[in-house]
Motif scaffolding. Structure first.
Motif, PDB file in Angstrom:
ATOM      1  N   SER A  76       0.847  -1.186   0.000  1.00  0.00           N
ATOM      2  CA  SER A  76       0.000   0.000   0.000  1.00  0.00           C
ATOM      3  C   SER A  76       0.888   1.244   0.000  1.00  0.00           C
ATOM      4  O   SER A  76       2.055   1.191   0.336  1.00  0.00           O
ATOM      5  N   ALA A  77       0.304   2.339  -0.402  1.00  0.00           N
ATOM      6  CA  ALA A  77       1.042   3.600  -0.509  1.00  0.00           C
ATOM      7  C   ALA A  77       1.372   4.145   0.878  1.00  0.00           C
ATOM      8  O   ALA A  77       0.709   3.812   1.852  1.00  0.00           O
ATOM      9  N   PRO A  78       2.377   4.993   0.971  1.00  0.00           N
ATOM     10  CA  PRO A  78       2.733   5.574   2.266  1.00  0.00           C
ATOM     11  C   PRO A  78       1.568   6.388   2.836  1.00  0.00           C
ATOM     12  O   PRO A  78       0.799   6.984   2.077  1.00  0.00           O
ATOM     13  N   PRO A  79       1.470   6.441   4.141  1.00  0.00           N
ATOM     14  CA  PRO A  79       0.392   7.231   4.738  1.00  0.00           C
ATOM     15  C   PRO A  79       0.657   8.730   4.565  1.00  0.00           C
ATOM     16  O   PRO A  79       1.798   9.140   4.380  1.00  0.00           O
ATOM     17  N   HIS A  80      -0.415   9.506   4.612  1.00  0.00           N
ATOM     18  CA  HIS A  80      -0.277  10.963   4.510  1.00  0.00           C
ATOM     19  C   HIS A  80      -0.330  11.633   5.870  1.00  0.00           C
ATOM     20  O   HIS A  80      -0.391  12.847   5.962  1.00  0.00           O
ATOM     21  N   ASP A  81      -0.292  10.845   6.931  1.00  0.00           N
ATOM     22  CA  ASP A  81      -0.294  11.431   8.263  1.00  0.00           C
ATOM     23  C   ASP A  81       1.144  11.771   8.670  1.00  0.00           C
ATOM     24  O   ASP A  81       2.065  11.733   7.851  1.00  0.00           O
ATOM     25  N   SER A  86       4.731  13.069   3.337  1.00  0.00           N
ATOM     26  CA  SER A  86       4.122  14.176   2.585  1.00  0.00           C
ATOM     27  C   SER A  86       4.495  15.523   3.176  1.00  0.00           C
ATOM     28  O   SER A  86       4.775  16.482   2.448  1.00  0.00           O
ATOM     29  N   TRP A  87       4.494  15.618   4.482  1.00  0.00           N
ATOM     30  CA  TRP A  87       4.749  16.879   5.165  1.00  0.00           C
ATOM     31  C   TRP A  87       6.176  17.379   4.994  1.00  0.00           C
ATOM     32  O   TRP A  87       6.479  18.522   5.312  1.00  0.00           O
ATOM     33  N   LYS A  88       7.052  16.564   4.459  1.00  0.00           N
ATOM     34  CA  LYS A  88       8.432  16.977   4.251  1.00  0.00           C
ATOM     35  C   LYS A  88       8.603  17.803   2.973  1.00  0.00           C
ATOM     36  O   LYS A  88       9.680  18.335   2.717  1.00  0.00           O
ATOM     37  N   HIS A  89       7.540  17.899   2.185  1.00  0.00           N
ATOM     38  CA  HIS A  89       7.595  18.607   0.904  1.00  0.00           C
ATOM     39  C   HIS A  89       6.837  19.927   0.970  1.00  0.00           C
ATOM     40  O   HIS A  89       5.818  20.018   1.645  1.00  0.00           O
ATOM     41  N   PRO A  90       7.284  20.936   0.213  1.00  0.00           N
ATOM     42  CA  PRO A  90       6.515  22.176   0.139  1.00  0.00           C
ATOM     43  C   PRO A  90       5.220  21.949  -0.646  1.00  0.00           C
ATOM     44  O   PRO A  90       5.100  20.983  -1.410  1.00  0.00           O
ATOM     45  N   ASP A  91       4.280  22.850  -0.463  1.00  0.00           N
ATOM     46  CA  ASP A  91       2.963  22.699  -1.081  1.00  0.00           C
ATOM     47  C   ASP A  91       3.022  22.547  -2.598  1.00  0.00           C
ATOM     48  O   ASP A  91       2.330  21.719  -3.176  1.00  0.00           O
ATOM     49  N   SER A 137      -4.556  19.553   7.197  1.00  0.00           N
ATOM     50  CA  SER A 137      -5.350  19.902   8.379  1.00  0.00           C
ATOM     51  C   SER A 137      -5.313  18.809   9.446  1.00  0.00           C
ATOM     52  O   SER A 137      -5.590  19.078  10.607  1.00  0.00           O
ATOM     53  N   THR A 138      -4.967  17.601   9.056  1.00  0.00           N
ATOM     54  CA  THR A 138      -4.962  16.481  10.007  1.00  0.00           C
ATOM     55  C   THR A 138      -3.619  16.308  10.715  1.00  0.00           C
ATOM     56  O   THR A 138      -3.530  15.535  11.658  1.00  0.00           O
ATOM     57  N   TRP A 139      -2.589  17.002  10.249  1.00  0.00           N
ATOM     58  CA  TRP A 139      -1.269  16.855  10.853  1.00  0.00           C
ATOM     59  C   TRP A 139      -1.236  17.535  12.217  1.00  0.00           C
ATOM     60  O   TRP A 139      -1.843  18.589  12.424  1.00  0.00           O
ATOM     61  N   ARG A 144       2.843  20.424  11.097  1.00  0.00           N
ATOM     62  CA  ARG A 144       2.448  21.546  10.222  1.00  0.00           C
ATOM     63  C   ARG A 144       3.482  22.666  10.298  1.00  0.00           C
ATOM     64  O   ARG A 144       3.828  23.269   9.281  1.00  0.00           O
ATOM     65  N   ALA A 145       3.976  22.944  11.490  1.00  0.00           N
ATOM     66  CA  ALA A 145       4.978  24.004  11.651  1.00  0.00           C
ATOM     67  C   ALA A 145       6.247  23.661  10.874  1.00  0.00           C
ATOM     68  O   ALA A 145       6.845  24.536  10.233  1.00  0.00           O
ATOM     69  N   ARG A 146       6.653  22.419  10.915  1.00  0.00           N
ATOM     70  CA  ARG A 146       7.851  22.008  10.167  1.00  0.00           C
ATOM     71  C   ARG A 146       7.622  22.120   8.669  1.00  0.00           C
ATOM     72  O   ARG A 146       8.505  22.558   7.920  1.00  0.00           O
ATOM     73  N   GLN A 147       6.431  21.744   8.223  1.00  0.00           N
ATOM     74  CA  GLN A 147       6.117  21.854   6.796  1.00  0.00           C
ATOM     75  C   GLN A 147       6.032  23.319   6.385  1.00  0.00           C
ATOM     76  O   GLN A 147       6.449  23.688   5.287  1.00  0.00           O
ATOM     77  N   GLU A 148       5.511  24.162   7.242  1.00  0.00           N
ATOM     78  CA  GLU A 148       5.448  25.593   6.945  1.00  0.00           C
ATOM     79  C   GLU A 148       6.844  26.197   6.856  1.00  0.00           C
ATOM     80  O   GLU A 148       7.077  27.102   6.057  1.00  0.00           O
ATOM     81  N   ALA A 149       7.779  25.699   7.655  1.00  0.00           N
ATOM     82  CA  ALA A 149       9.166  26.164   7.551  1.00  0.00           C
ATOM     83  C   ALA A 149       9.729  25.807   6.177  1.00  0.00           C
ATOM     84  O   ALA A 149      10.447  26.606   5.565  1.00  0.00           O
TER      85      ALA A 149
END
Length: 170
Positions: A76-81, A86-91, A137-139, A144-149
């Motif tokens: 199965s694919a990696p989780p998005h939590d 996923s959160w390691k990448h910019p939007d 929104s679920t992170w 979220r703060a790390r992804q925003e950085a």
């Protein structure tokens, strides 16, 4: 200097300081928009959650901690939590990879017949952004703060992507 000149100079100086103070106050209240995802907007999150459940959760699992569906392709694919990446990448990268399906070859199953779809054919840009906003929104706050950085580092690329999307081309 004459007293009248000093009064005019004082009033002019006070007025200039007032303008600077107002402008600084406005600038400090507005945070720069560094990302693409409206993860705090309940309407967008609601739309994204519905699409995620129908298009993504069978392979990536639910974002409520549930596992991928029993009939999901293996592996199965990696989780998005927060346990995924996923959160390691910019939007803008999340948007581009989802839309283009660039990662499809990395998501093949053992028998090679199931891969991540190119969502550009199934979802429009707004729907892709809605799903990604829901995921974000679920992170947990720290994630979220790390992804925003990361978004701050790539603010120019996010802004360029936003401009393309707003002008109807992507």
């Amino acid at each position: 200097m004459k007293p009248a000149s000093l009064i005019v100079l004082g009033i002019t100086g006070a007025a200039a300081l007032g303008v600077v103070a107002v402008l600084a106050s406005v600038a400090l209240k507005q945070e720069p928009e560094t990302g693409l995802l409206a993860w705090q907007d309940p309407e967008i999150i609601g739309r994204g959650a519905k699409i995620y459940r129908s298009e993504c959760s069978s392979c990536h699992g639910g974002l409520d901690g549930s596992a991928p569906a029993a009939d999901a392709p293996e592996p199965s694919a990696p989780p998005h939590d927060e346990n995924g990446h996923s959160w390691k990448h910019p939007d803008y990268v999340l948007f581009g990879l989802t839309k283009s399906g660039e990662v499809a070859e990395l998501c093949l199953t053992g028998n090679g017949d199931v891969e991540m779809p190119e969502f550009a054919e199934a979802l429009n840009d707004r729907q892709i952004l809605d799903v990604l906003s829901y995921i974000k929104s679920t992170w947990p706050e720290e994630v979220r703060a790390r992804q925003e950085a990361t978004n701050q580092i790539y603010a120019a690329q996010n802004a360029a992507t936003r401009e393309l999307l707003e002008n109807g081309g992507s």
